[in-house]
Design an enzyme around this catalytic site. Sequence first.
Site, PDB file in Angstrom:
ATOM      1  N   LYS A  79     -19.703  -0.013  -8.741  1.00  0.00           N
ATOM      2  CA  LYS A  79     -19.704  -0.816  -8.298  1.00  0.00           C
ATOM      3  C   LYS A  79     -21.134  -0.444  -7.229  1.00  0.00           C
ATOM      4  O   LYS A  79     -21.108   0.938  -6.359  1.00  0.00           O
ATOM      5  CB  LYS A  79     -19.190  -1.095  -7.085  1.00  0.00           C
ATOM      6  CG  LYS A  79     -19.542  -2.252  -6.609  1.00  0.00           C
ATOM      7  CD  LYS A  79     -17.738  -2.344  -5.156  1.00  0.00           C
ATOM      8  CE  LYS A  79     -19.066  -3.610  -4.412  1.00  0.00           C
ATOM      9  NZ  LYS A  79     -17.228  -4.038  -4.302  1.00  0.00           N
ATOM     10  N   SER A 154     -16.503  -8.930  -3.249  1.00  0.00           N
ATOM     11  CA  SER A 154     -17.581  -8.023  -4.177  1.00  0.00           C
ATOM     12  C   SER A 154     -18.126  -7.490  -5.112  1.00  0.00           C
ATOM     13  O   SER A 154     -19.087  -7.671  -5.865  1.00  0.00           O
ATOM     14  CB  SER A 154     -17.971  -7.691  -2.373  1.00  0.00           C
ATOM     15  OG  SER A 154     -17.552  -6.712  -2.377  1.00  0.00           O
ATOM     16  N   SER A 178     -11.646  -7.646  -2.336  1.00  0.00           N
ATOM     17  CA  SER A 178     -13.534  -8.126  -3.172  1.00  0.00           C
ATOM     18  C   SER A 178     -13.298  -6.686  -4.405  1.00  0.00           C
ATOM     19  O   SER A 178     -14.111  -6.921  -5.795  1.00  0.00           O
ATOM     20  CB  SER A 178     -14.665  -6.291  -2.182  1.00  0.00           C
ATOM     21  OG  SER A 178     -14.479  -7.793  -1.404  1.00  0.00           O
TER      22      SER A 178
END
Length: 485
Positions: A79, A154, A178
């Site tokens: 990420k 996210s 997330s």
Amino acid sequence: MDLDRSDAATACARLAAGEVSSEELLDAQLARIESRDVEVHAVVALDVDRARARARAADEATARGESWGPLHGLPITVKDAFETEGLVTTCGVAELADHVPERDADAVARLRAAGAIVFGKTNLPPFASDIDTFNDIYGLTRNPWDPDRTPGGSSGGSAAAVATGMSLLELGSDIGGSIRSPAHYCGVFGHKATWGAVPGRGHIPPMPGGLAPSDLGVFGPLGRSVADLDLGVTVLTGDDVGGVPGARLPAAPERLLDLSGCRIGVWSSDAAAPTAADVTALVEGLGARLADAGARVDPEIRPSVPLETSYACYLRLLTAAMAPTFDDDTRALLQAVAATADWSTTDPMVAAAQGGAADHAHWLLADEQRWRVVAAWDRLFESVDVVLAPCTPVPAFPHDATPMISRTLDVDGEPVPAMLHTAWASLASLPLLPATAVPVGLVDGLPCGVQVIGPRFADRTTLAVAAHVEQLCGGFTPPPERPAP
């Protein structure tokens, strides 16, 4: 390697046995990115030359009978909230568009030390602070099951990359679901570790160089099986869990190896968290199947603090933790909304605003309330090993670029403030608990999962129960392959 269905655990075993080379697997994943990411747009930065050199070195080490660790030679993506040495790390914000760190985030360093090869970064919303995944640098990431819908946020790029086989193991972060929400929306597995179990230095936010640990924010792996998550958790937690030298996560109780030894609570609905009837039914149906298979299931058990109260506390602490990223206009808006009610309100929008505008004295009040919730969950876990709950109120929803403060979700035809998306996530986030997201079925052709919540530092317990759920529900199902647009 069948990148439609293979998981990271299988890939690691085959790499160790010499049945597939690291360079071959890297090339296969790069080819998949070229063919599948045109539509999904999950992988936003690549480091191919260095990754290929590292893969060749891994293959040479394998030929000599050497191993770098449990992830030896496994190509992975990360990420874009985690700093990666020599590879751009933007966290989706313009001021970091050219940020190339000189040092890995601690969690990335642990993955590399275990033998993983980081070859790319995956997309996220700005400052990892939305339930959809889009930003002005890299654009929109789409759900591989339906490109008109969100992959979640996210860690949306992370989940989409794993679902499509562009990466078999990912590193995500979770402060408001997330990891769990994108796993649920994309049909993969994800684990939110106990707060403090995985080091956070080098994650953005805070801005690069920040050393203070994030309140509520945690880190963990995404993969295609519980075995993948177990690999990731083992590497990421290391032997200094909670910052204590030599400390490791305790093993799950042996009785959990059999479903008949599992004590499972089910929390499928709550007035404070409006949830689609099909999602509620999926969670309740799983509880019934677990009971039929021999588990002791309690569908009524709840902590003594109502969700309405604990959720308001969570929102205050969440926006307080995120406040350093707010601009002056946002702060002014929060202060205006916060002034409309006193500190005892449980109105989600007002509570969130109060956290973003809070002084230290009010933050301490919220922190005290948080620890009362921690104590309530500690008492609950005297009666059950884990609690099953929805990951989010709905399956993947259509993309929506409306600001979060005015965005709504469609829950069975009724508009619900998008803020309430995080209500189920708060069950584990506020009291700092581990939670494992597991895919369990489809709703209207879209994947849905549950989260398995356990006591603090009982990450192995949630993984053990998640493995039973995985076996019962069939595990990972790849999204339907779509023709390139």
